[in-house]
Motif scaffolding. Structure first.
Motif, PDB file in Angstrom:
ATOM      1  N   TRP A 275       0.825  -1.208   0.000  1.00 33.00           N
ATOM      2  CA  TRP A 275       0.000   0.000   0.000  1.00 33.00           C
ATOM      3  C   TRP A 275       0.864   1.266   0.000  1.00 33.00           C
ATOM      4  CZ3 TRP A 275      -4.854  -0.594  -1.335  1.00 33.00           C
ATOM      5  CH2 TRP A 275      -5.440  -1.846  -1.141  1.00 33.00           C
ATOM      6  N   TYR A 276       1.996   1.195   0.677  1.00 33.75           N
ATOM      7  CA  TYR A 276       2.896   2.357   0.731  1.00 33.75           C
ATOM      8  C   TYR A 276       3.471   2.641  -0.664  1.00 33.75           C
ATOM      9  CZ  TYR A 276       6.598   5.513   2.333  1.00 33.75           C
ATOM     10  OH  TYR A 276       7.416   6.605   2.518  1.00 33.75           O
ATOM     11  N   GLN A 277       3.890   1.600  -1.367  1.00 33.67           N
ATOM     12  CA  GLN A 277       4.433   1.773  -2.724  1.00 33.67           C
ATOM     13  C   GLN A 277       3.363   2.272  -3.694  1.00 33.67           C
ATOM     14  OE1 GLN A 277       6.332  -2.010  -3.659  1.00 33.67           O
ATOM     15  NE2 GLN A 277       8.285  -1.316  -2.807  1.00 33.67           N
ATOM     16  N   LEU A 278       2.129   1.927  -3.391  1.00 29.61           N
ATOM     17  CA  LEU A 278       0.997   2.381  -4.210  1.00 29.61           C
ATOM     18  C   LEU A 278       0.697   3.863  -3.957  1.00 29.61           C
ATOM     19  CD1 LEU A 278      -0.699   0.601  -6.158  1.00 29.61           C
ATOM     20  CD2 LEU A 278      -2.418   0.420  -4.349  1.00 29.61           C
ATOM     21  N   GLY A 279       1.262   4.383  -2.851  1.00 30.49           N
ATOM     22  CA  GLY A 279       0.993   5.771  -2.465  1.00 30.49           C
ATOM     23  C   GLY A 279      -0.373   5.948  -1.831  1.00 30.49           C
ATOM     24  N   HIS A 280      -0.917   4.840  -1.322  1.00 26.97           N
ATOM     25  CA  HIS A 280      -2.263   4.869  -0.750  1.00 26.97           C
ATOM     26  C   HIS A 280      -2.195   5.263   0.734  1.00 26.97           C
ATOM     27  CE1 HIS A 280      -6.521   3.843  -0.793  1.00 26.97           C
ATOM     28  NE2 HIS A 280      -6.347   3.345   0.413  1.00 26.97           N
ATOM     29  N   PRO A 281      -3.180   6.037   1.234  1.00 26.27           N
ATOM     30  CA  PRO A 281      -3.167   6.435   2.651  1.00 26.27           C
ATOM     31  C   PRO A 281      -3.091   5.226   3.593  1.00 26.27           C
ATOM     32  CG  PRO A 281      -4.922   7.586   1.472  1.00 26.27           C
ATOM     33  CD  PRO A 281      -4.353   6.572   0.519  1.00 26.27           C
ATOM     34  N   SER A 282      -2.018   5.163   4.376  1.00 18.20           N
ATOM     35  CA  SER A 282      -1.791   4.052   5.303  1.00 18.20           C
ATOM     36  C   SER A 282      -1.278   4.627   6.619  1.00 18.20           C
ATOM     37  CB  SER A 282      -0.748   3.079   4.737  1.00 18.20           C
ATOM     38  OG  SER A 282      -1.139   2.634   3.451  1.00 18.20           O
ATOM     39  N   VAL A 283      -1.883   4.182   7.719  1.00 19.31           N
ATOM     40  CA  VAL A 283      -1.530   4.715   9.032  1.00 19.31           C
ATOM     41  C   VAL A 283      -0.944   3.600   9.889  1.00 19.31           C
ATOM     42  CG1 VAL A 283      -2.377   5.958  11.062  1.00 19.31           C
ATOM     43  CG2 VAL A 283      -3.470   6.333   8.833  1.00 19.31           C
ATOM     44  N   ILE A 284       0.234   3.817  10.420  1.00 21.49           N
ATOM     45  CA  ILE A 284       0.860   2.843  11.320  1.00 21.49           C
ATOM     46  C   ILE A 284       0.141   2.887  12.670  1.00 21.49           C
ATOM     47  CG2 ILE A 284       2.998   2.252  12.569  1.00 21.49           C
ATOM     48  CD1 ILE A 284       3.524   1.798   9.727  1.00 21.49           C
ATOM     49  N   CYS A 285      -0.262   1.725  13.179  1.00 22.87           N
ATOM     50  CA  CYS A 285      -1.003   1.653  14.442  1.00 22.87           C
ATOM     51  C   CYS A 285      -0.485   0.481  15.292  1.00 22.87           C
ATOM     52  CB  CYS A 285      -2.491   1.464  14.181  1.00 22.87           C
ATOM     53  SG  CYS A 285      -3.240   2.747  13.127  1.00 22.87           S
ATOM     54  N   THR A 286      -0.961   0.400  16.528  1.00 23.64           N
ATOM     55  CA  THR A 286      -0.490  -0.660  17.432  1.00 23.64           C
ATOM     56  C   THR A 286      -1.463  -1.836  17.551  1.00 23.64           C
ATOM     57  OG1 THR A 286      -1.466   0.533  19.305  1.00 23.64           O
ATOM     58  CG2 THR A 286       0.889   0.867  18.894  1.00 23.64           C
ATOM     59  N   ASP A 287      -2.771  -1.598  17.392  1.00 23.21           N
ATOM     60  CA  ASP A 287      -3.817  -2.601  17.586  1.00 23.21           C
ATOM     61  C   ASP A 287      -4.045  -2.845  19.077  1.00 23.21           C
ATOM     62  OD1 ASP A 287      -5.808  -4.340  16.880  1.00 23.21           O
ATOM     63  OD2 ASP A 287      -4.496  -5.940  16.170  1.00 23.21           O
ATOM     64  N   ASP A 295       4.727  -0.408  21.342  1.00 25.91           N
ATOM     65  CA  ASP A 295       4.145   0.928  21.411  1.00 25.91           C
ATOM     66  C   ASP A 295       4.282   1.551  20.026  1.00 25.91           C
ATOM     67  OD1 ASP A 295       6.753   2.036  21.182  1.00 25.91           O
ATOM     68  OD2 ASP A 295       6.992   2.159  23.348  1.00 25.91           O
ATOM     69  N   LEU A 296       3.709   2.733  19.833  1.00 27.01           N
ATOM     70  CA  LEU A 296       3.662   3.278  18.477  1.00 27.01           C
ATOM     71  C   LEU A 296       5.046   3.703  17.984  1.00 27.01           C
ATOM     72  CD1 LEU A 296       1.732   3.701  16.159  1.00 27.01           C
ATOM     73  CD2 LEU A 296       1.162   5.956  17.070  1.00 27.01           C
ATOM     74  N   SER A 297       5.914   4.166  18.894  1.00 31.31           N
ATOM     75  CA  SER A 297       7.288   4.511  18.488  1.00 31.31           C
ATOM     76  C   SER A 297       7.985   3.283  17.905  1.00 31.31           C
ATOM     77  CB  SER A 297       8.085   5.036  19.683  1.00 31.31           C
ATOM     78  OG  SER A 297       7.573   6.282  20.107  1.00 31.31           O
ATOM     79  N   GLN A 298       7.826   2.139  18.571  1.00 28.93           N
ATOM     80  CA  GLN A 298       8.439   0.889  18.079  1.00 28.93           C
ATOM     81  C   GLN A 298       7.879   0.507  16.713  1.00 28.93           C
ATOM     82  OE1 GLN A 298       8.776  -2.569  20.745  1.00 28.93           O
ATOM     83  NE2 GLN A 298       8.322  -1.180  22.451  1.00 28.93           N
ATOM     84  N   GLU A 299       6.566   0.709  16.519  1.00 28.02           N
ATOM     85  CA  GLU A 299       5.945   0.325  15.243  1.00 28.02           C
ATOM     86  C   GLU A 299       6.479   1.173  14.093  1.00 28.02           C
ATOM     87  OE1 GLU A 299       3.701  -2.482  14.916  1.00 28.02           O
ATOM     88  OE2 GLU A 299       4.753  -2.677  16.815  1.00 28.02           O
ATOM     89  N   TYR A 300       6.656   2.464  14.336  1.00 31.06           N
ATOM     90  CA  TYR A 300       7.243   3.331  13.300  1.00 31.06           C
ATOM     91  C   TYR A 300       8.686   2.929  13.009  1.00 31.06           C
ATOM     92  CZ  TYR A 300       3.621   6.789  12.336  1.00 31.06           C
ATOM     93  OH  TYR A 300       2.481   7.413  11.885  1.00 31.06           O
ATOM     94  N   GLN A 301       9.418   2.608  14.067  1.00 31.22           N
ATOM     95  CA  GLN A 301      10.815   2.215  13.903  1.00 31.22           C
ATOM     96  C   GLN A 301      10.914   0.900  13.123  1.00 31.22           C
ATOM     97  OE1 GLN A 301      12.872   2.671  17.592  1.00 31.22           O
ATOM     98  NE2 GLN A 301      14.890   2.630  16.666  1.00 31.22           N
ATOM     99  N   LEU A 302      10.004  -0.012  13.399  1.00 26.98           N
ATOM    100  CA  LEU A 302       9.952  -1.286  12.675  1.00 26.98           C
ATOM    101  C   LEU A 302       9.694  -1.057  11.188  1.00 26.98           C
ATOM    102  CD1 LEU A 302       7.851  -3.908  14.703  1.00 26.98           C
ATOM    103  CD2 LEU A 302       9.968  -4.344  13.455  1.00 26.98           C
ATOM    104  N   ALA A 303       8.704  -0.222  10.898  1.00 27.03           N
ATOM    105  CA  ALA A 303       8.369   0.059   9.490  1.00 27.03           C
ATOM    106  C   ALA A 303       9.565   0.690   8.778  1.00 27.03           C
ATOM    107  CB  ALA A 303       7.162   0.985   9.418  1.00 27.03           C
ATOM    108  N   ALA A 304      10.230   1.613   9.461  1.00 32.85           N
ATOM    109  CA  ALA A 304      11.373   2.307   8.853  1.00 32.85           C
ATOM    110  C   ALA A 304      12.533   1.360   8.589  1.00 32.85           C
ATOM    111  CB  ALA A 304      11.822   3.451   9.764  1.00 32.85           C
ATOM    112  N   SER A 305      12.869   0.529   9.586  1.00 35.67           N
ATOM    113  CA  SER A 305      14.025  -0.366   9.425  1.00 35.67           C
ATOM    114  C   SER A 305      13.721  -1.496   8.437  1.00 35.67           C
ATOM    115  CB  SER A 305      14.439  -0.942  10.783  1.00 35.67           C
ATOM    116  OG  SER A 305      13.388  -1.685  11.351  1.00 35.67           O
ATOM    117  N   THR A 306      12.466  -1.954   8.400  1.00 37.06           N
ATOM    118  CA  THR A 306      12.107  -3.061   7.498  1.00 37.06           C
ATOM    119  C   THR A 306      12.028  -2.604   6.049  1.00 37.06           C
ATOM    120  OG1 THR A 306      10.802  -4.054   9.289  1.00 37.06           O
ATOM    121  CG2 THR A 306      10.425  -4.905   7.070  1.00 37.06           C
TER     122      THR A 306
END
Length: 348
Positions: A275-287, A295-306
């Motif tokens: 979805w990110y490569q598609l440029g589609h609105p995507s929000v990182i969340c914790t569930d 926590d949300l900081s970890q989720e953003y860090q995971l997305a960035a490093s992956t």
């Protein structure tokens, strides 16, 4: 360098749009709940899935049942909701949408109406204490409870939308995705939409939900929770993707939750990338930050490093999440201004 990176993700102002109240209960709060109810003989490992551990979806729902045993009075709900809000604020979350299914308990006298009122009370208390976070609430329909209860829940949400001074903004559809079919819940969801409630629907969490997803996308919802099996590379279909894109429906994506719940094999194969490569609105969340030990900081860090996202891309991902919130345009503008003010501090 790693410490500097950690600081960046903590300093990053964030929006959390997919947080189940009871699944977000931290170890610290669980300790307080357990001490209140020693007779239940509940241990910590029954309420959270630790680092490196994985569970089936069914096992995850068993964890929620244990937490529900600990949270069965107005006093419990008030403490849990207050703690959860303050913990999100401490993690740099500036706007939070909590969601929860109203529950009743004949033994404690808890009613569904009082349940929602107590969550709203917690939100207002945090506001009065000037906790640096703006919080809204989504009333949740648990799909396992069938169409009649779903309609009752919508009517309850409707009442609170009109009487909560803008704090109740929408409706969540969640619960065990392997139980029931969304077609039976369509009248309730359509009523919610007609009365002005925003809809966030858990869609395509499991592969067997393709027909249901196709049906529910016709509403259409205002946001999608997970959407794990929507796209063709994982067994979904191009027609489902087309509907999502055509209606510009944002996705709430929860990396750790999906990997620990075994619906995604590993972080590198998470559908965030598609979805990110598609440029589609995507929000990182914790569930469920408590259950999944994140926590949300970890989720953003995971997305960035992956997925190789630099600080500028991460910042933009966070800022764009503001466009997906269910609060009014005036608040969106205020939040965007806050992001502008905080940017120099985060990048120093």
């Amino acid at each position: 360098m790693e410490q500097q990176a950690d600081i960046f993700y903590r300093e990053l102002p964030k929006v959390e749009l997919h947080a189940h109240l009871n699944g977000s209960v931290s170890v610290r709060t669980v300790e307080k709940l357990i001490s209140r109810k020693p007779q239940l003989n509940i241990k910590h490992d029954m309420t959270a899935i630790g680092k490196g551990q994985r569970r089936t979806l069914d096992e995850c729902f068993q964890v929620f049942k244990v937490i529900h045993q600990l949270v069965d009075t107005e006093e419990d709900i008030l403490m849990v909701a207050t703690d959860v809000i303050k913990e999100f604020a401490a993690d740099g979350v500036k706007y939070l949408e909590l969601r929860s299914t109203p529950r009743e308990d004949n033994n404690t006298g808890l009613t569904k109406r009082r349940y929602v009122e107590t969550v709203i009370k917690a939100i207002q208390q945090c506001k009065n204490e000037e906790v640096d976070i703006d919080v809204r609430f989504l009333v949740a329909i648990d799909r396992r409870n069938g169409p009649e209860v779903a309609m009752e829940t919508v009517k309850l949400a409707e009442d609170f939308m009109l009487a909560s001074d803008g704090l109740v903004v929408g409706l969540d559809l969640s619960g065990d995705p392997t139980v029931g079919h969304g077609k039976y819940l369509l009248p309730a969801l359509q009523r919610a939409k007609n009365c002005g409630l925003k809809l966030s629907l858990h869609l395509s969490e499991v592969l067997s939900q393709l027909e249901e997803s196709d049906l529910l996308l016709n509403l259409p919802p205002d946001r999608i929770g997970h959407g794990t099996f929507l796209h063709p590379e994982v067994g979904g279909s191009q027609s489902l993707v087309d509907k999502v894109v055509k209606n510009n429906i944002p996705l709430e994506l929860c990396l750790t939750s999906n990997v620990k719940g075994k619906t995604v094999p590993c972080f590198a194969k998470h559908h965030f990338k598609y979805w990110y490569q598609l440029g589609h609105p995507s929000v990182i969340c914790t569930d469920d930050k408590g259950v999944f030990s994140t926590d949300l900081s970890q989720e953003y860090q995971l997305a960035a490093s992956t997925f190789g996202l630099g600080p500028d891309a991460v910042w933009e991902l966070s800022r764009r999440a503001i466009d997906c919130i269910f609060a009014p345009e005036t608040l969106k503008a205020q939040l965007k201004h806050k992001w502008e003010e905080l940017q120099p501090q985060a990048f120093q």
